[in-house]
Design an enzyme around this catalytic site. Sequence first.
Site, PDB file in Angstrom:
ATOM      1  N   MET A   1      16.802   6.421   4.991  1.00  0.00           N
ATOM      2  CA  MET A   1      16.686   5.731   3.707  1.00  0.00           C
ATOM      3  C   MET A   1      17.145   6.607   2.554  1.00  0.00           C
ATOM      4  O   MET A   1      17.797   6.133   1.627  1.00  0.00           O
ATOM      5  CB  MET A   1      15.247   5.270   3.484  1.00  0.00           C
ATOM      6  CG  MET A   1      15.049   4.488   2.195  1.00  0.00           C
ATOM      7  SD  MET A   1      16.063   2.984   2.086  1.00  0.00           S
ATOM      8  CE  MET A   1      15.030   1.836   2.995  1.00  0.00           C
TER       9      MET A   1
ATOM     10  N   LEU B   1      10.455  10.944   1.431  1.00  0.00           N
ATOM     11  CA  LEU B   1      10.039  11.781   2.549  1.00  0.00           C
ATOM     12  C   LEU B   1       9.095  11.015   3.473  1.00  0.00           C
ATOM     13  O   LEU B   1       8.678   9.894   3.175  1.00  0.00           O
ATOM     14  CB  LEU B   1       9.386  13.052   2.018  1.00  0.00           C
ATOM     15  CG  LEU B   1      10.319  13.914   1.149  1.00  0.00           C
ATOM     16  CD1 LEU B   1       9.529  14.837   0.238  1.00  0.00           C
ATOM     17  CD2 LEU B   1      11.274  14.710   2.023  1.00  0.00           C
TER      18      LEU B   1
ATOM     19  N   THR C   1       6.376   6.240   1.076  1.00  0.00           N
ATOM     20  CA  THR C   1       5.186   5.403   1.231  1.00  0.00           C
ATOM     21  C   THR C   1       4.033   6.321   1.586  1.00  0.00           C
ATOM     22  O   THR C   1       3.877   6.740   2.734  1.00  0.00           O
ATOM     23  CB  THR C   1       5.385   4.339   2.320  1.00  0.00           C
ATOM     24  OG1 THR C   1       6.514   3.527   1.979  1.00  0.00           O
ATOM     25  CG2 THR C   1       4.154   3.443   2.444  1.00  0.00           C
TER      26      THR C   1
ATOM     27  N   LYS D   1       3.090  -1.684  -2.254  1.00  0.00           N
ATOM     28  CA  LYS D   1       3.814  -1.434  -1.011  1.00  0.00           C
ATOM     29  C   LYS D   1       2.902  -1.620   0.201  1.00  0.00           C
ATOM     30  O   LYS D   1       3.325  -2.153   1.238  1.00  0.00           O
ATOM     31  CB  LYS D   1       4.402  -0.021  -1.017  1.00  0.00           C
ATOM     32  CG  LYS D   1       5.190   0.350   0.239  1.00  0.00           C
ATOM     33  CD  LYS D   1       6.412  -0.532   0.438  1.00  0.00           C
ATOM     34  CE  LYS D   1       7.157  -0.211   1.731  1.00  0.00           C
ATOM     35  NZ  LYS D   1       7.830   1.095   1.701  1.00  0.00           N
TER      36      LYS D   1
ATOM     37  N   ASN E   1       3.706  -4.197   3.184  1.00  0.00           N
ATOM     38  CA  ASN E   1       3.845  -3.706   4.550  1.00  0.00           C
ATOM     39  C   ASN E   1       2.803  -4.302   5.480  1.00  0.00           C
ATOM     40  O   ASN E   1       3.077  -4.529   6.662  1.00  0.00           O
ATOM     41  CB  ASN E   1       3.763  -2.176   4.575  1.00  0.00           C
ATOM     42  CG  ASN E   1       5.119  -1.533   4.384  1.00  0.00           C
ATOM     43  OD1 ASN E   1       6.095  -2.215   4.077  1.00  0.00           O
ATOM     44  ND2 ASN E   1       5.193  -0.235   4.547  1.00  0.00           N
TER      45      ASN E   1
ATOM     46  N   LYS F   1       2.016   4.831  10.502  1.00  0.00           N
ATOM     47  CA  LYS F   1       1.479   5.611   9.378  1.00  0.00           C
ATOM     48  C   LYS F   1       1.114   4.695   8.210  1.00  0.00           C
ATOM     49  O   LYS F   1       0.049   4.840   7.600  1.00  0.00           O
ATOM     50  CB  LYS F   1       2.511   6.650   8.961  1.00  0.00           C
ATOM     51  CG  LYS F   1       2.124   7.519   7.771  1.00  0.00           C
ATOM     52  CD  LYS F   1       2.743   7.022   6.465  1.00  0.00           C
ATOM     53  CE  LYS F   1       4.254   7.066   6.494  1.00  0.00           C
ATOM     54  NZ  LYS F   1       4.846   6.629   5.208  1.00  0.00           N
TER      55      LYS F   1
END
Length: 283
Positions: free
Chosen positions: A12, A65, A96, A169, A173, A230
Amino acid sequence: MDAIALLGTGTMGTALGRRLLATGHWLTVWNRTAERTGPLVDAGARAAANPAEAVRDADVVITMLTDATAVREVLFGVDGAAAALRTGAHLVEMSTIGPPAVRELAERLPRGVRLVGAPVAGSAGAAQAGRLVVLAGGEEAAVDRVAPVLASLGTLRRCGGVGAGAAMKLVLNTALLTAVAAVADALAVADAVGVDRRTAWEALATGPLGGAVARASATDAAFAVALAAKDARLALDALGDVPAPVLSASASVLAAALRPDADIATLTDVRPADVATPDKEKL
Protein backbone atom coordinates in the site's frame (compact mmCIF):
# COMPACT_ATOMS: atom_id res chain seq x y z
CA MET A 1 3.53 21.26 -4.09
CA ASP A 2 4.54 19.88 -0.71
CA ALA A 3 7.73 18.03 0.08
CA ILE A 4 6.48 14.70 1.39
CA ALA A 5 8.27 11.93 3.27
CA LEU A 6 6.75 8.46 3.07
CA LEU A 7 7.81 6.00 5.77
CA GLY A 8 6.83 2.48 4.73
CA THR A 9 6.88 1.23 1.15
CA GLY A 10 5.06 -2.06 1.40
CA THR A 11 2.29 -2.84 -1.06
CA MET A 12 0.00 0.00 0.00
CA GLY A 13 2.83 2.41 0.74
CA THR A 14 4.27 1.92 -2.73
CA ALA A 15 0.85 2.49 -4.27
CA LEU A 16 0.46 5.72 -2.28
CA GLY A 17 3.92 6.81 -3.35
CA ARG A 18 3.19 6.24 -7.02
CA ARG A 19 0.05 8.34 -6.73
CA LEU A 20 1.86 11.15 -4.94
CA LEU A 21 4.55 11.25 -7.60
CA ALA A 22 1.95 11.15 -10.37
CA THR A 23 0.20 14.17 -8.86
CA GLY A 24 3.38 16.25 -8.76
CA HIS A 25 4.61 15.97 -5.19
CA TRP A 26 8.29 15.83 -4.20
CA LEU A 27 8.74 12.52 -2.42
CA THR A 28 11.40 11.08 -0.12
CA VAL A 29 10.94 7.45 0.90
CA TRP A 30 12.27 5.10 3.53
CA ASN A 31 11.60 1.46 4.30
CA ARG A 32 13.13 -0.95 6.78
CA THR A 33 14.02 -3.22 3.85
CA ALA A 34 15.78 -0.68 1.64
CA GLU A 35 15.32 -2.67 -1.56
CA ARG A 36 11.57 -2.14 -1.37
CA THR A 37 12.02 1.56 -2.09
CA GLY A 38 13.44 0.71 -5.53
CA PRO A 39 10.24 1.04 -7.60
CA LEU A 40 9.53 4.50 -6.18
CA VAL A 41 13.11 5.65 -6.64
CA ASP A 42 12.90 4.50 -10.26
CA ALA A 43 9.70 6.58 -10.56
CA GLY A 44 11.39 9.74 -9.26
CA ALA A 45 11.47 9.56 -5.44
CA ARG A 46 14.57 10.05 -3.32
CA ALA A 47 15.54 7.29 -0.87
CA ALA A 48 16.72 8.12 2.65
CA ALA A 49 19.04 6.06 4.82
CA ASN A 50 16.85 6.27 7.93
CA PRO A 51 13.56 7.82 9.10
CA ALA A 52 15.22 10.93 10.56
CA GLU A 53 16.92 11.74 7.27
CA ALA A 54 13.71 11.13 5.35
CA VAL A 55 11.64 13.69 7.27
CA ARG A 56 14.20 16.43 7.89
CA ASP A 57 12.98 18.74 5.10
CA ALA A 58 9.42 17.44 4.77
CA ASP A 59 6.27 19.53 5.03
CA VAL A 60 4.11 16.41 5.34
CA VAL A 61 5.21 13.02 6.65
CA ILE A 62 3.13 9.92 5.91
CA THR A 63 3.49 6.67 7.84
CA MET A 64 2.03 3.52 6.29
CA LEU A 65 3.26 0.63 8.43
CA THR A 66 2.14 -2.76 9.69
CA ASP A 67 1.03 -1.97 13.23
CA ALA A 68 1.40 0.39 16.18
CA THR A 69 4.65 -1.21 17.31
CA ALA A 70 6.24 -0.52 13.93
CA VAL A 71 4.96 3.07 13.94
CA ARG A 72 6.39 3.75 17.40
CA GLU A 73 9.76 2.28 16.42
CA VAL A 74 9.99 4.34 13.23
CA LEU A 75 9.01 7.54 15.00
CA PHE A 76 10.71 7.18 18.38
CA GLY A 77 13.37 4.47 17.97
CA VAL A 78 17.00 4.77 16.91
CA ASP A 79 17.27 7.38 14.12
CA GLY A 80 13.53 7.91 14.61
CA ALA A 81 11.61 10.47 12.64
CA ALA A 82 9.93 12.34 15.50
CA ALA A 83 13.01 14.17 16.78
CA ALA A 84 13.88 15.31 13.25
CA LEU A 85 10.45 16.72 12.39
CA ARG A 86 10.65 20.46 11.90
CA THR A 87 8.26 22.90 13.52
CA GLY A 88 5.18 23.29 11.36
CA ALA A 89 5.40 19.81 9.85
CA HIS A 90 2.34 17.58 9.76
CA LEU A 91 2.41 13.84 10.42
CA VAL A 92 -0.27 11.89 8.56
CA GLU A 93 -0.60 8.46 10.18
CA MET A 94 -2.26 6.18 7.59
CA SER A 95 -1.64 2.77 9.17
CA THR A 96 -4.49 0.88 10.84
CA ILE A 97 -3.49 1.05 14.51
CA GLY A 98 -6.68 1.99 16.38
CA PRO A 99 -7.75 5.23 18.12
CA PRO A 100 -5.78 4.88 21.39
CA ALA A 101 -2.49 4.44 19.54
CA VAL A 102 -3.18 7.46 17.32
CA ARG A 103 -3.95 9.64 20.35
CA GLU A 104 -0.77 8.40 22.06
CA LEU A 105 1.32 9.39 19.04
CA ALA A 106 -0.23 12.85 18.98
CA GLU A 107 0.73 13.39 22.61
CA ARG A 108 4.33 12.24 22.07
CA LEU A 109 5.15 14.37 19.03
CA PRO A 110 7.37 17.44 19.45
CA ARG A 111 5.75 20.80 20.07
CA GLY A 112 4.76 22.45 16.79
CA VAL A 113 4.08 19.18 14.94
CA ARG A 114 0.46 18.25 14.30
CA LEU A 115 -0.91 14.78 13.68
CA VAL A 116 -3.74 13.74 11.38
CA GLY A 117 -4.85 10.14 11.59
CA ALA A 118 -5.92 9.16 8.08
CA PRO A 119 -6.31 5.44 7.44
CA VAL A 120 -7.85 4.52 4.11
CA ALA A 121 -10.58 2.34 2.70
CA GLY A 122 -9.60 0.75 -0.58
CA SER A 123 -6.97 -1.40 -2.23
CA ALA A 124 -3.54 -0.67 -3.67
CA GLY A 125 -5.13 -0.41 -7.10
CA ALA A 126 -7.52 2.24 -5.81
CA ALA A 127 -4.58 4.11 -4.29
CA GLN A 128 -2.71 4.30 -7.60
CA ALA A 129 -5.88 5.43 -9.36
CA GLY A 130 -6.71 8.06 -6.74
CA ARG A 131 -9.92 6.31 -5.67
CA LEU A 132 -9.30 5.68 -1.98
CA VAL A 133 -11.60 6.93 0.76
CA VAL A 134 -9.35 8.73 3.24
CA LEU A 135 -10.76 8.75 6.79
CA ALA A 136 -9.23 11.86 8.36
CA GLY A 137 -9.29 12.64 12.06
CA GLY A 138 -7.52 15.56 13.69
CA GLU A 139 -7.72 19.24 14.53
CA GLU A 140 -9.67 21.03 11.81
CA ALA A 141 -6.77 23.32 10.91
CA ALA A 142 -4.40 20.37 10.63
CA VAL A 143 -6.78 18.46 8.35
CA ASP A 144 -7.23 21.62 6.26
CA ARG A 145 -3.46 21.88 5.83
CA VAL A 146 -3.00 18.33 4.52
CA ALA A 147 -6.32 18.14 2.66
CA PRO A 148 -4.79 18.81 -0.79
CA VAL A 149 -2.37 15.91 -0.31
CA LEU A 150 -5.07 13.57 0.93
CA ALA A 151 -7.51 14.63 -1.79
CA SER A 152 -4.96 13.60 -4.41
CA LEU A 153 -5.35 10.04 -3.11
CA GLY A 154 -9.14 9.94 -3.39
CA THR A 155 -12.17 11.16 -1.48
CA LEU A 156 -11.44 12.87 1.81
CA ARG A 157 -13.93 12.10 4.58
CA ARG A 158 -13.59 14.22 7.71
CA CYS A 159 -14.42 12.06 10.71
CA GLY A 160 -13.75 14.35 13.68
CA GLY A 161 -10.90 14.89 16.12
CA VAL A 162 -7.65 13.01 16.68
CA GLY A 163 -8.36 9.26 16.57
CA ALA A 164 -11.74 9.61 14.84
CA GLY A 165 -10.43 8.43 11.49
CA ALA A 166 -8.89 5.37 13.12
CA ALA A 167 -12.21 4.68 14.83
CA MET A 168 -14.11 4.85 11.54
CA LYS A 169 -11.58 2.48 9.95
CA LEU A 170 -12.39 -0.13 12.62
CA VAL A 171 -16.10 0.23 11.82
CA LEU A 172 -15.53 -0.27 8.10
CA ASN A 173 -13.10 -3.16 8.55
CA THR A 174 -15.49 -4.92 10.91
CA ALA A 175 -18.18 -4.74 8.23
CA LEU A 176 -15.77 -5.97 5.55
CA LEU A 177 -14.27 -8.86 7.48
CA THR A 178 -17.53 -10.20 8.86
CA ALA A 179 -19.17 -9.93 5.43
CA VAL A 180 -16.37 -11.83 3.66
CA ALA A 181 -16.51 -14.48 6.39
CA ALA A 182 -20.28 -14.70 5.80
CA VAL A 183 -19.65 -15.32 2.09
CA ALA A 184 -17.25 -18.11 3.04
CA ASP A 185 -19.93 -19.68 5.25
CA ALA A 186 -22.57 -19.39 2.53
CA LEU A 187 -20.25 -21.14 0.09
CA ALA A 188 -19.59 -23.88 2.62
CA VAL A 189 -23.34 -24.45 2.86
CA ALA A 190 -23.52 -24.49 -0.94
CA ASP A 191 -20.88 -27.23 -1.01
CA ALA A 192 -22.72 -29.21 1.67
CA VAL A 193 -26.08 -29.14 -0.10
CA GLY A 194 -24.74 -29.74 -3.59
CA VAL A 195 -24.99 -26.26 -5.15
CA ASP A 196 -22.03 -25.72 -7.46
CA ARG A 197 -19.87 -22.73 -6.61
CA ARG A 198 -20.40 -20.81 -9.82
CA THR A 199 -24.16 -20.89 -9.31
CA ALA A 200 -23.76 -19.96 -5.65
CA TRP A 201 -21.47 -17.02 -6.49
CA GLU A 202 -23.95 -15.67 -9.04
CA ALA A 203 -26.87 -15.95 -6.63
CA LEU A 204 -24.99 -14.38 -3.73
CA ALA A 205 -23.86 -11.48 -5.90
CA THR A 206 -27.47 -10.38 -6.39
CA GLY A 207 -28.40 -10.60 -2.72
CA PRO A 208 -27.58 -8.70 0.49
CA LEU A 209 -23.95 -9.87 0.39
CA GLY A 210 -23.38 -8.54 -3.12
CA GLY A 211 -20.69 -6.07 -2.09
CA ALA A 212 -18.86 -8.69 -0.06
CA VAL A 213 -19.04 -11.13 -2.97
CA ALA A 214 -17.38 -8.53 -5.21
CA ARG A 215 -14.58 -8.10 -2.68
CA ALA A 216 -14.23 -11.83 -2.05
CA SER A 217 -13.85 -12.48 -5.78
CA ALA A 218 -11.44 -9.60 -6.42
CA THR A 219 -8.11 -10.48 -7.99
CA ASP A 220 -6.43 -7.08 -7.83
CA ALA A 221 -6.60 -6.45 -4.08
CA ALA A 222 -4.02 -7.11 -1.36
CA PHE A 223 -5.33 -7.17 2.20
CA ALA A 224 -3.34 -9.92 3.87
CA VAL A 225 -5.15 -12.27 6.25
CA ALA A 226 -2.54 -11.52 8.93
CA LEU A 227 -3.26 -7.79 8.73
CA ALA A 228 -7.00 -8.45 8.75
CA ALA A 229 -6.56 -10.56 11.90
CA LYS A 230 -4.69 -7.66 13.52
CA ASP A 231 -7.51 -5.26 12.58
CA ALA A 232 -10.15 -7.63 13.95
CA ARG A 233 -8.21 -7.80 17.20
CA LEU A 234 -8.13 -3.99 17.39
CA ALA A 235 -11.91 -3.88 16.97
CA LEU A 236 -12.45 -6.53 19.64
CA ASP A 237 -10.12 -4.69 22.01
CA ALA A 238 -12.14 -1.52 21.45
CA LEU A 239 -15.33 -3.39 22.38
CA GLY A 240 -13.96 -4.55 25.72
CA ASP A 241 -16.63 -6.69 27.38
CA VAL A 242 -19.32 -5.88 24.82
CA PRO A 243 -20.20 -9.15 23.05
CA ALA A 244 -19.62 -9.31 19.29
CA PRO A 245 -20.14 -12.96 18.35
CA VAL A 246 -19.95 -12.47 14.58
CA LEU A 247 -16.73 -10.45 14.77
CA SER A 248 -15.27 -12.92 17.28
CA ALA A 249 -16.03 -15.82 14.97
CA SER A 250 -14.48 -13.96 12.03
CA ALA A 251 -11.38 -13.23 14.10
CA SER A 252 -11.09 -16.94 14.90
CA VAL A 253 -11.21 -17.83 11.21
CA LEU A 254 -8.56 -15.23 10.40
CA ALA A 255 -6.27 -16.33 13.23
CA ALA A 256 -6.54 -19.97 12.16
CA ALA A 257 -5.94 -19.43 8.45
CA LEU A 258 -3.02 -21.37 7.06
CA ARG A 259 -2.12 -18.70 4.47
CA PRO A 260 -1.69 -15.52 6.53
CA ASP A 261 0.13 -13.67 3.75
CA ALA A 262 -2.65 -14.27 1.21
CA ASP A 263 -5.48 -11.84 0.50
CA ILE A 264 -8.67 -12.17 2.55
CA ALA A 265 -10.44 -13.38 -0.59
CA THR A 266 -8.75 -16.73 0.04
CA LEU A 267 -11.05 -17.24 3.03
CA THR A 268 -13.72 -18.29 0.54
CA ASP A 269 -11.47 -21.11 -0.69
CA VAL A 270 -11.37 -22.75 2.71
CA ARG A 271 -12.74 -26.25 3.26
CA PRO A 272 -13.07 -27.71 6.80
CA ALA A 273 -9.86 -29.74 6.45
CA ASP A 274 -7.91 -26.56 5.58
CA VAL A 275 -8.65 -24.76 8.85
CA ALA A 276 -6.54 -25.34 11.91
CA THR A 277 -8.03 -25.24 15.40
CA PRO A 278 -7.96 -21.57 16.48
CA ASP A 279 -5.21 -20.66 18.91
CA LYS A 280 -6.79 -18.46 21.57
CA GLU A 281 -3.48 -16.71 22.15
CA LYS A 282 -3.68 -15.32 18.63
CA LEU A 283 -7.16 -13.85 19.09
